[in-house]
Design a protein around this motif. Structure first.
Motif, PDB file in Angstrom:
ATOM      1  N   GLU A 199       0.845  -1.195   0.000  1.00  0.00           N
ATOM      2  CA  GLU A 199       0.000   0.000   0.000  1.00  0.00           C
ATOM      3  C   GLU A 199       0.877   1.239   0.000  1.00  0.00           C
ATOM      4  N   LEU A 200       0.643   2.147  -0.921  1.00  0.00           N
ATOM      5  CA  LEU A 200       1.417   3.372  -0.993  1.00  0.00           C
ATOM      6  C   LEU A 200       0.741   4.436  -0.148  1.00  0.00           C
ATOM      7  N   THR A 201       1.519   5.086   0.715  1.00  0.00           N
ATOM      8  CA  THR A 201       0.964   6.072   1.627  1.00  0.00           C
ATOM      9  C   THR A 201       1.772   7.363   1.545  1.00  0.00           C
ATOM     10  N   LYS A 202       1.222   8.426   2.076  1.00  0.00           N
ATOM     11  CA  LYS A 202       1.950   9.695   2.073  1.00  0.00           C
ATOM     12  C   LYS A 202       2.779   9.819   3.356  1.00  0.00           C
ATOM     13  N   PRO A 203       3.952  10.491   3.292  1.00  0.00           N
ATOM     14  CA  PRO A 203       4.748  10.712   4.486  1.00  0.00           C
ATOM     15  C   PRO A 203       3.984  11.560   5.499  1.00  0.00           C
TER      16      PRO A 203
ATOM     17  N   GLN B  51      -1.989  15.178  -2.551  1.00  0.00           N
ATOM     18  CA  GLN B  51      -2.600  15.856  -3.700  1.00  0.00           C
ATOM     19  C   GLN B  51      -2.212  15.182  -5.018  1.00  0.00           C
ATOM     20  N   ILE B  52      -0.958  14.713  -5.086  1.00  0.00           N
ATOM     21  CA  ILE B  52      -0.505  14.022  -6.295  1.00  0.00           C
ATOM     22  C   ILE B  52      -1.277  12.721  -6.474  1.00  0.00           C
ATOM     23  N   LEU B  53      -1.450  11.964  -5.387  1.00  0.00           N
ATOM     24  CA  LEU B  53      -2.176  10.695  -5.466  1.00  0.00           C
ATOM     25  C   LEU B  53      -3.622  10.924  -5.912  1.00  0.00           C
ATOM     26  N   LYS B  54      -4.230  12.026  -5.431  1.00  0.00           N
ATOM     27  CA  LYS B  54      -5.587  12.354  -5.865  1.00  0.00           C
ATOM     28  C   LYS B  54      -5.596  12.732  -7.346  1.00  0.00           C
ATOM     29  N   LYS B  55      -4.569  13.459  -7.767  1.00  0.00           N
ATOM     30  CA  LYS B  55      -4.463  13.877  -9.166  1.00  0.00           C
ATOM     31  C   LYS B  55      -4.370  12.664 -10.085  1.00  0.00           C
ATOM     32  N   LEU B  56      -3.645  11.630  -9.647  1.00  0.00           N
ATOM     33  CA  LEU B  56      -3.478  10.437 -10.470  1.00  0.00           C
ATOM     34  C   LEU B  56      -4.787   9.672 -10.658  1.00  0.00           C
TER      35      LEU B  56
ATOM     36  N   GLU C 122      -1.695  17.039 -17.588  1.00  0.00           N
ATOM     37  CA  GLU C 122      -0.316  16.669 -17.901  1.00  0.00           C
ATOM     38  C   GLU C 122       0.415  16.396 -16.589  1.00  0.00           C
ATOM     39  N   LEU C 123       1.252  15.370 -16.574  1.00  0.00           N
ATOM     40  CA  LEU C 123       1.932  14.959 -15.347  1.00  0.00           C
ATOM     41  C   LEU C 123       3.425  15.272 -15.411  1.00  0.00           C
ATOM     42  N   SER C 124       3.998  15.553 -14.246  1.00  0.00           N
ATOM     43  CA  SER C 124       5.435  15.791 -14.147  1.00  0.00           C
ATOM     44  C   SER C 124       6.175  14.456 -14.169  1.00  0.00           C
ATOM     45  N   ARG C 125       7.503  14.491 -14.249  1.00  0.00           N
ATOM     46  CA  ARG C 125       8.293  13.257 -14.231  1.00  0.00           C
ATOM     47  C   ARG C 125       8.042  12.481 -12.945  1.00  0.00           C
ATOM     48  N   LEU C 126       7.996  13.191 -11.815  1.00  0.00           N
ATOM     49  CA  LEU C 126       7.728  12.535 -10.539  1.00  0.00           C
ATOM     50  C   LEU C 126       6.369  11.844 -10.561  1.00  0.00           C
ATOM     51  N   GLU C 127       5.359  12.543 -11.039  1.00  0.00           N
ATOM     52  CA  GLU C 127       4.007  11.983 -11.071  1.00  0.00           C
ATOM     53  C   GLU C 127       3.921  10.777 -12.001  1.00  0.00           C
ATOM     54  N   ILE C 128       4.679  10.800 -13.101  1.00  0.00           N
ATOM     55  CA  ILE C 128       4.711   9.659 -14.021  1.00  0.00           C
ATOM     56  C   ILE C 128       5.304   8.440 -13.321  1.00  0.00           C
ATOM     57  N   HIS C 129       6.411   8.630 -12.597  1.00  0.00           N
ATOM     58  CA  HIS C 129       7.031   7.516 -11.869  1.00  0.00           C
ATOM     59  C   HIS C 129       6.106   6.998 -10.768  1.00  0.00           C
ATOM     60  N   MET C 130       5.417   7.919 -10.090  1.00  0.00           N
ATOM     61  CA  MET C 130       4.494   7.507  -9.030  1.00  0.00           C
ATOM     62  C   MET C 130       3.342   6.693  -9.596  1.00  0.00           C
ATOM     63  N   ALA C 131       2.845   7.092 -10.750  1.00  0.00           N
ATOM     64  CA  ALA C 131       1.740   6.365 -11.380  1.00  0.00           C
ATOM     65  C   ALA C 131       2.162   4.949 -11.756  1.00  0.00           C
ATOM     66  N   GLU C 132       3.361   4.820 -12.347  1.00  0.00           N
ATOM     67  CA  GLU C 132       3.857   3.492 -12.733  1.00  0.00           C
ATOM     68  C   GLU C 132       4.068   2.615 -11.503  1.00  0.00           C
ATOM     69  N   ALA C 133       4.659   3.189 -10.452  1.00  0.00           N
ATOM     70  CA  ALA C 133       4.914   2.425  -9.231  1.00  0.00           C
ATOM     71  C   ALA C 133       3.614   2.001  -8.569  1.00  0.00           C
ATOM     72  N   GLN C 134       2.679   2.922  -8.469  1.00  0.00           N
ATOM     73  CA  GLN C 134       1.421   2.648  -7.779  1.00  0.00           C
ATOM     74  C   GLN C 134       0.683   1.473  -8.404  1.00  0.00           C
ATOM     75  N   GLU C 135       0.525   1.495  -9.713  1.00  0.00           N
ATOM     76  CA  GLU C 135      -0.242   0.429 -10.362  1.00  0.00           C
ATOM     77  C   GLU C 135       0.485  -0.913 -10.324  1.00  0.00           C
ATOM     78  N   ASN C 136       1.787  -0.906 -10.593  1.00  0.00           N
ATOM     79  CA  ASN C 136       2.510  -2.170 -10.666  1.00  0.00           C
ATOM     80  C   ASN C 136       2.719  -2.812  -9.305  1.00  0.00           C
ATOM     81  N   PHE C 137       2.921  -2.006  -8.256  1.00  0.00           N
ATOM     82  CA  PHE C 137       3.057  -2.590  -6.927  1.00  0.00           C
ATOM     83  C   PHE C 137       1.718  -3.140  -6.446  1.00  0.00           C
TER      84      PHE C 137
ATOM     85  N   LYS D  77       8.234   5.753   3.789  1.00  0.00           N
ATOM     86  CA  LYS D  77       6.854   5.888   4.255  1.00  0.00           C
ATOM     87  C   LYS D  77       5.885   5.896   3.079  1.00  0.00           C
ATOM     88  N   PHE D  78       6.304   6.476   1.965  1.00  0.00           N
ATOM     89  CA  PHE D  78       5.463   6.464   0.763  1.00  0.00           C
ATOM     90  C   PHE D  78       5.174   5.033   0.319  1.00  0.00           C
TER      91      PHE D  78
END
Length: 218
Positions: A2-6, A16-21, A107-122, A168-169
């Motif tokens: 489970e991915l969580t915020k610090p 906010q990023i997780l909500k945006k995704l 449109e997503l930033s580089r960080l948001e793109i990596h977070m999206a890939e990590a979130q779904e695959n994990f 923590k994330f």
């Protein structure tokens, strides 16, 4: 996983990023016009891919890939893939003219793109050991690039991102994340170990590396 915020600081708006995704719309696009980019996943099981193709041909695409729309077409490509490369590959091999995708509304930033890939695959447990540690390292470096690296040891010394924040994330300990990032660096420098990592469980791989390090020290 489970991915969580610090929780320790207000610095990054991770929640906010997780909500945006999650703000997506379903649209139909030509799969040939989706750019997969440079992704963490390198290995695809041929048998499982063929089984997926049979399932899509019989029942349709039950879980659409996740992608971001380019503001303007890039080299003839309209979207950038965030998650679902195996499903996209299956659709391309089936030569489907159009498929549904979950398209980010922004449109997503580089960080948001990596977070999206990590979130779904994990969440789908899709990564092997090598891909998992590489993704964790990529996400941590993206956080540091976005927010800067915290140098001080106390909360009041300065602002920035820490290994504890990334841990923590991902919902795990700092020690475990530190070991995974070190393992990712080792695999980058050793193609032989990287090949082993696609087949071994992470705990087994770490044990083998520790034994190898002990033999070198002796």
């Amino acid at each position: 996983m489970e991915l969580t915020k610090p929780e320790q600081r207000e610095l990054p708006p991770v929640d906010q990023i997780l909500k945006k995704l999650k703000r997506v719309q379903e649209v139909w696009v030509n799969p040939a016009k989706i750019n997969t980019g440079r992704r963490v996943r390198q290995e695809f099981d041929r048998v499982k891919l063929d089984e997926l193709k049979q399932s899509i041909a019989a029942d349709g695409l039950m879980s659409p890939p996740y992608a971001m729309k380019y503001p303007e077409e890039y080299k003839g490509l309209a979207n950038f893939l965030l998650a679902g490369e195996r499903r996209l590959r299956a659709c391309k091999e089936l030569e489907l003219p159009e498929i549904p995708i979950r398209e980010s509304e922004e449109e997503l930033s580089r960080l948001e793109i990596h977070m999206a890939e990590a979130q779904e695959n994990f969440q789908r447990a899709d990564f092997n050991a090598a891909e998992e540690v590489a993704m964790k390292k990529r996400v941590h470096l993206a956080f540091v690039a976005e927010y800067g690296e915290k140098k001080g040891r106390t909360k009041d010394e300065d602002e920035g991102w820490t290994l504890e924040d990334t841990a923590k994330f991902f919902g795990e300990t700092r020690q475990n994340l530190s070991q995974d990032i070190k393992l990712a660096s080792v695999l980058e420098e050793s193609p032989e170990l990287a090949e082993m990592a696609t087949k071994e469980k992470k705990t087994v791989l770490k044990a083998k590396i520790r034994k190898a390090e002990q033999r070198v020290k002796v």
